[in-house]
Motif scaffolding. Structure first.
Motif, PDB file in Angstrom:
ATOM      1  N   PRO A 415       1.919  14.051  15.839  1.00  9.97           N
ATOM      2  CA  PRO A 415       2.816  13.169  15.100  1.00  9.97           C
ATOM      3  C   PRO A 415       2.118  12.268  14.098  1.00  9.97           C
ATOM      4  CG  PRO A 415       2.307  12.170  17.195  1.00  9.97           C
ATOM      5  CD  PRO A 415       1.548  13.469  17.167  1.00  9.97           C
ATOM      6  N   ALA A 416       0.765  12.261  14.111  1.00  8.51           N
ATOM      7  CA  ALA A 416       0.023  11.233  13.383  1.00  8.51           C
ATOM      8  C   ALA A 416       0.298  11.261  11.881  1.00  8.51           C
ATOM      9  CB  ALA A 416      -1.472  11.383  13.645  1.00  8.51           C
ATOM     10  N   GLN A 417       0.341  12.463  11.282  1.00  9.39           N
ATOM     11  CA  GLN A 417       0.504  12.488   9.834  1.00  9.39           C
ATOM     12  C   GLN A 417       1.915  12.108   9.388  1.00  9.39           C
ATOM     13  OE1 GLN A 417      -1.087  12.885   6.575  1.00  9.39           O
ATOM     14  NE2 GLN A 417      -2.380  11.796   8.031  1.00  9.39           N
ATOM     15  N   PHE A 418       2.924  12.483  10.160  1.00  8.58           N
ATOM     16  CA  PHE A 418       4.274  12.046   9.779  1.00  8.58           C
ATOM     17  C   PHE A 418       4.406  10.538   9.953  1.00  8.58           C
ATOM     18  CE2 PHE A 418       8.791  11.185  10.675  1.00  8.58           C
ATOM     19  CZ  PHE A 418       9.284  11.502   9.411  1.00  8.58           C
ATOM     20  N   GLU A 419       3.850  10.017  11.013  1.00  8.99           N
ATOM     21  CA  GLU A 419       3.921   8.577  11.223  1.00  8.99           C
ATOM     22  C   GLU A 419       3.124   7.816  10.178  1.00  8.99           C
ATOM     23  OE1 GLU A 419       4.841   8.659  16.040  1.00  8.99           O
ATOM     24  OE2 GLU A 419       2.792   8.325  15.344  1.00  8.99           O
ATOM     25  N   ALA A 420       2.049   8.421   9.664  1.00  5.98           N
ATOM     26  CA  ALA A 420       1.306   7.787   8.569  1.00  5.98           C
ATOM     27  C   ALA A 420       2.148   7.749   7.302  1.00  5.98           C
ATOM     28  CB  ALA A 420       0.003   8.540   8.314  1.00  5.98           C
ATOM     29  N   PHE A 421       2.857   8.847   7.011  1.00  2.29           N
ATOM     30  CA  PHE A 421       3.740   8.838   5.845  1.00  2.29           C
ATOM     31  C   PHE A 421       4.834   7.797   6.013  1.00  2.29           C
ATOM     32  CE2 PHE A 421       7.671  10.046   3.771  1.00  2.29           C
ATOM     33  CZ  PHE A 421       7.258  10.188   2.450  1.00  2.29           C
ATOM     34  N   ALA A 422       5.456   7.766   7.182  1.00  2.00           N
ATOM     35  CA  ALA A 422       6.564   6.843   7.424  1.00  2.00           C
ATOM     36  C   ALA A 422       6.099   5.391   7.388  1.00  2.00           C
ATOM     37  CB  ALA A 422       7.219   7.159   8.774  1.00  2.00           C
ATOM     38  N   GLY A 423       4.911   5.130   7.934  1.00  2.00           N
ATOM     39  CA  GLY A 423       4.447   3.753   8.035  1.00  2.00           C
ATOM     40  C   GLY A 423       3.740   3.240   6.802  1.00  2.00           C
ATOM     41  N   LEU A 424       3.060   4.134   6.054  1.00  2.40           N
ATOM     42  CA  LEU A 424       2.284   3.704   4.895  1.00  2.40           C
ATOM     43  C   LEU A 424       2.982   4.012   3.569  1.00  2.40           C
ATOM     44  CD1 LEU A 424      -1.249   4.934   6.048  1.00  2.40           C
ATOM     45  CD2 LEU A 424      -0.390   2.592   6.079  1.00  2.40           C
ATOM     46  N   ALA A 425       3.393   5.271   3.386  1.00  2.00           N
ATOM     47  CA  ALA A 425       3.937   5.681   2.090  1.00  2.00           C
ATOM     48  C   ALA A 425       5.376   5.236   1.877  1.00  2.00           C
ATOM     49  CB  ALA A 425       3.827   7.201   1.932  1.00  2.00           C
ATOM     50  N   ALA A 426       6.213   5.338   2.928  1.00  2.00           N
ATOM     51  CA  ALA A 426       7.631   5.015   2.750  1.00  2.00           C
ATOM     52  C   ALA A 426       7.849   3.577   2.256  1.00  2.00           C
ATOM     53  CB  ALA A 426       8.395   5.276   4.045  1.00  2.00           C
ATOM     54  N   PRO A 427       7.168   2.573   2.795  1.00  2.00           N
ATOM     55  CA  PRO A 427       7.365   1.220   2.261  1.00  2.00           C
ATOM     56  C   PRO A 427       6.992   1.094   0.785  1.00  2.00           C
ATOM     57  CG  PRO A 427       6.339   1.123   4.427  1.00  2.00           C
ATOM     58  CD  PRO A 427       6.328   2.557   4.008  1.00  2.00           C
ATOM     59  N   GLU A 428       5.927   1.794   0.362  1.00  2.00           N
ATOM     60  CA  GLU A 428       5.543   1.747  -1.052  1.00  2.00           C
ATOM     61  C   GLU A 428       6.573   2.460  -1.925  1.00  2.00           C
ATOM     62  OE1 GLU A 428       3.316   1.048  -4.564  1.00  2.00           O
ATOM     63  OE2 GLU A 428       3.456   0.067  -2.608  1.00  2.00           O
ATOM     64  N   LEU A 429       7.116   3.571  -1.442  1.00  3.21           N
ATOM     65  CA  LEU A 429       8.185   4.253  -2.173  1.00  3.21           C
ATOM     66  C   LEU A 429       9.391   3.328  -2.339  1.00  3.21           C
ATOM     67  CD1 LEU A 429       8.056   7.759  -0.426  1.00  3.21           C
ATOM     68  CD2 LEU A 429       7.305   7.238  -2.753  1.00  3.21           C
ATOM     69  N   ARG A 430       9.738   2.617  -1.297  1.00  2.00           N
ATOM     70  CA  ARG A 430      10.894   1.716  -1.367  1.00  2.00           C
ATOM     71  C   ARG A 430      10.600   0.546  -2.305  1.00  2.00           C
ATOM     72  NH1 ARG A 430      11.739   1.665   3.446  1.00  2.00           N
ATOM     73  NH2 ARG A 430      13.436   3.169   3.382  1.00  2.00           N
ATOM     74  N   ARG A 431       9.397   0.031  -2.280  1.00  2.00           N
ATOM     75  CA  ARG A 431       9.035  -1.079  -3.162  1.00  2.00           C
ATOM     76  C   ARG A 431       9.203  -0.689  -4.628  1.00  2.00           C
ATOM     77  NH1 ARG A 431       5.211  -3.062  -6.236  1.00  2.00           N
ATOM     78  NH2 ARG A 431       3.870  -1.226  -6.049  1.00  2.00           N
ATOM     79  N   ARG A 432       8.954   0.604  -4.940  1.00  2.00           N
ATOM     80  CA  ARG A 432       9.072   1.078  -6.321  1.00  2.00           C
ATOM     81  C   ARG A 432      10.481   1.578  -6.660  1.00  2.00           C
ATOM     82  NH1 ARG A 432       3.603   4.421  -7.944  1.00  2.00           N
ATOM     83  NH2 ARG A 432       2.103   3.288  -6.639  1.00  2.00           N
TER      84      ARG A 432
END
Length: 462
Positions: A415-432
């Protein structure tokens, strides 16, 4: 201001990259898939993704161990979304159904049931199948040809729409005082008698909250694109470059207009395999390890009849047009690749080396080995590698260039890579502004999220 992207997760419990299951801590036992499905659903919903997408493959065999391990043993997609229906409250749930073998009434019933139970979060991905072994698993001597498969698929879609339209919006009265439960004129038969599909109806499930459940379709043949343009809410494309994606999206939108739809009625979704970490260097190290773990043609696998033929230095040299007598063909996997080697590999080899520098930070004469080259050529991946900003840059560029309306996110391992996307990338996507707000209460259903278009029943359209 541009619309947010549609962002979903394509769930493969053993990971989307063939060596992902070998990563430390990676999920590698299908018997415990329920644990991973719960984690992925929780992470995806907390990140505010639009949906979880479950593909399918109706056969198995030992060859899949090396080519696509996640296909060896997997949960039926309709069972997976029904399992997650009660464990989630916001995220869409899309299941794949093969129209070549499925029964349209049973399909319409199970997906309408899912839609009712989730308050409008069901979606269906329709495929026609491409696995010859599936025919024998369904009591047939041979897999149907492309034209017959799509003839049936078109009738299958008509059957689904007709069955989901069985109940009019106001047919259910439930007037206890008068003793009137339904308006019988609002319950209509389907009465489809096609060359491949026959169904009478009506459907014995209440009208889905979404009216008609959003349809997803993928493919590159003319018939496949025509079906997606005419019927699908989401069209999945496989475009390795932004220019190819722009062209594919333009074709689908033009076909949608020819089918009498607004070009924007069909949203174009591309796959992406982000490898995400806190830093770019850390993400590079993950990709380097993925490449190092790809099984190659060494003594451990030489006796496996199902082992792919393209996982040797010799096979790579053949692909790149290297002279049969060139001594570099004798290189071992752990030999360093020199600048002289790259020159002899030609333009194709130079492009492969450049890609490895981008996705894994590997340099000629230092860290780059023949193992990396052979693995990257034999098992390519749609990698976007880096930190949250790197991933968001990719999403933003493809949106702004008109290449896609959204992405299906694959994870190299779970699960590590999906959780990394959800925890790291998703907030940055939302910020933009690339991902919808977490509190977007105006879009409670999957249809609200992917199109916002409420379909008119075929009866109301008359």
């Amino acid at each position: 201001m541009s619309e947010p992207l549609i962002v979903g997760a394509m769930v493969r419990t053993l990971g989307a990259y063939p060596s992902g299951w070998r990563q430390p801590g990676a999920h590698r036992t299908p018997a415990t898939d329920a644990d991973i499905l719960r984690r992925v659903a929780r992470a995806g919903e907390e990140a505010g993704l639009d949906y979880l997408f479950f593909g399918d493959w109706l056969a198995t065999g030992p060859d899949l161990e090396f080519r696509d391990p996640y296909l060896l043993a997997r949960i039926d997609p309709v069972s997976a979304v029904l399992y997650l229906a009660g464990l989630t409250s916001r995220i869409g749930l899309i299941a794949t159904v093969n129209t070549t073998y499925a029964d349209p009434y049973a399909t319409a019933r199970s997906l309408a049931s899912l839609d009712v139970l989730t308050g409008g979060r069901a979606g269906i991905n329709l495929v026609t199948g491409a696995e010859p072994r599936a025919a024998g698993n369904h009591g047939r001597d041979a897999h149907a040809d492309n034209e017959n498969r799509y003839d049936r698929a078109e009738e299958f879609v008509s059957a689904l729409s007709g069955l989901w339209d069985s109940w009019s919006e106001d047919a259910w009265i439930a007037d206890a005082e008068r003793g009137v439960l339904i308006d019988p004129t609002g319950l209509r038969p389907t009465d489809l008698r096609g060359a491949h599909v026959r169904v009478t109806g009506p459907l014995n499930v209440a009208r889905p909250p979404q009216g008609r459940i959003p349809i997803v379709h993928a493919g590159t043949s003319p018939r496949s694109r025509a079906l997606a343009a005419a019927e699908a809410d989401l069209a999945l494309i496989a475009a390795p470059t932004i220019d190819e994606a722009v062209a594919a999206r333009r074709v689908l939108r033009d076909l949608a207009a020819q089918a009498g739809r607004a070009p924007g009625d069909v949203r174009v979704i591309a796959p992406v395999l982000p490898v995400v970490a806190e830093t770019v260097d850390a993400a590079h190290r993950i990709v380097e390890r993925l490449l190092a773990l790809v099984p190659l043609a060494d003594d451990a696998h030489k006796d496996r009849t199902s082992f792919p033929a393209n996982r040797s230095v010799d096979a790579l040299a053949d692909v790149l047009g290297v002279d049969p007598e060139d001594p570099l063909r004798a290189a071992t996997f752990d030999d360093a690749v020199t600048r002289a080697d790259v020159t002899r590999l030609g333009s194709g080899g130079a492009a492969l080396v450049e890609r490895l520098a981008v996705i894994a930070g590997l340099r000629v004469g230092a860290t780059l080995t023949w193992r990396h080259l052979v693995a990257a050529n034999a098992v390519p991946g749609a990698f976007v590698v880096g930190d949250a900003a790197t991933v968001a840059d990719h999403f933003e560029t493809w949106r702004d260039e008109g290449a896609v309306d959204g992405f299906n996110v694959l994870s190299a391992f779970q699960p590590a890579q999906f959780e990394a996307f959800a925890g790291l990338a998703a907030p940055e996507l939302r910020r933009r502004g690339l991902l919808r707000r977490l509190d977007d209460a105006d879009r409670p259903t999957l249809r609200d999220r992917v199109s916002g278009l409420r379909p008119v029943t075929r009866h109301d359209a008359v």
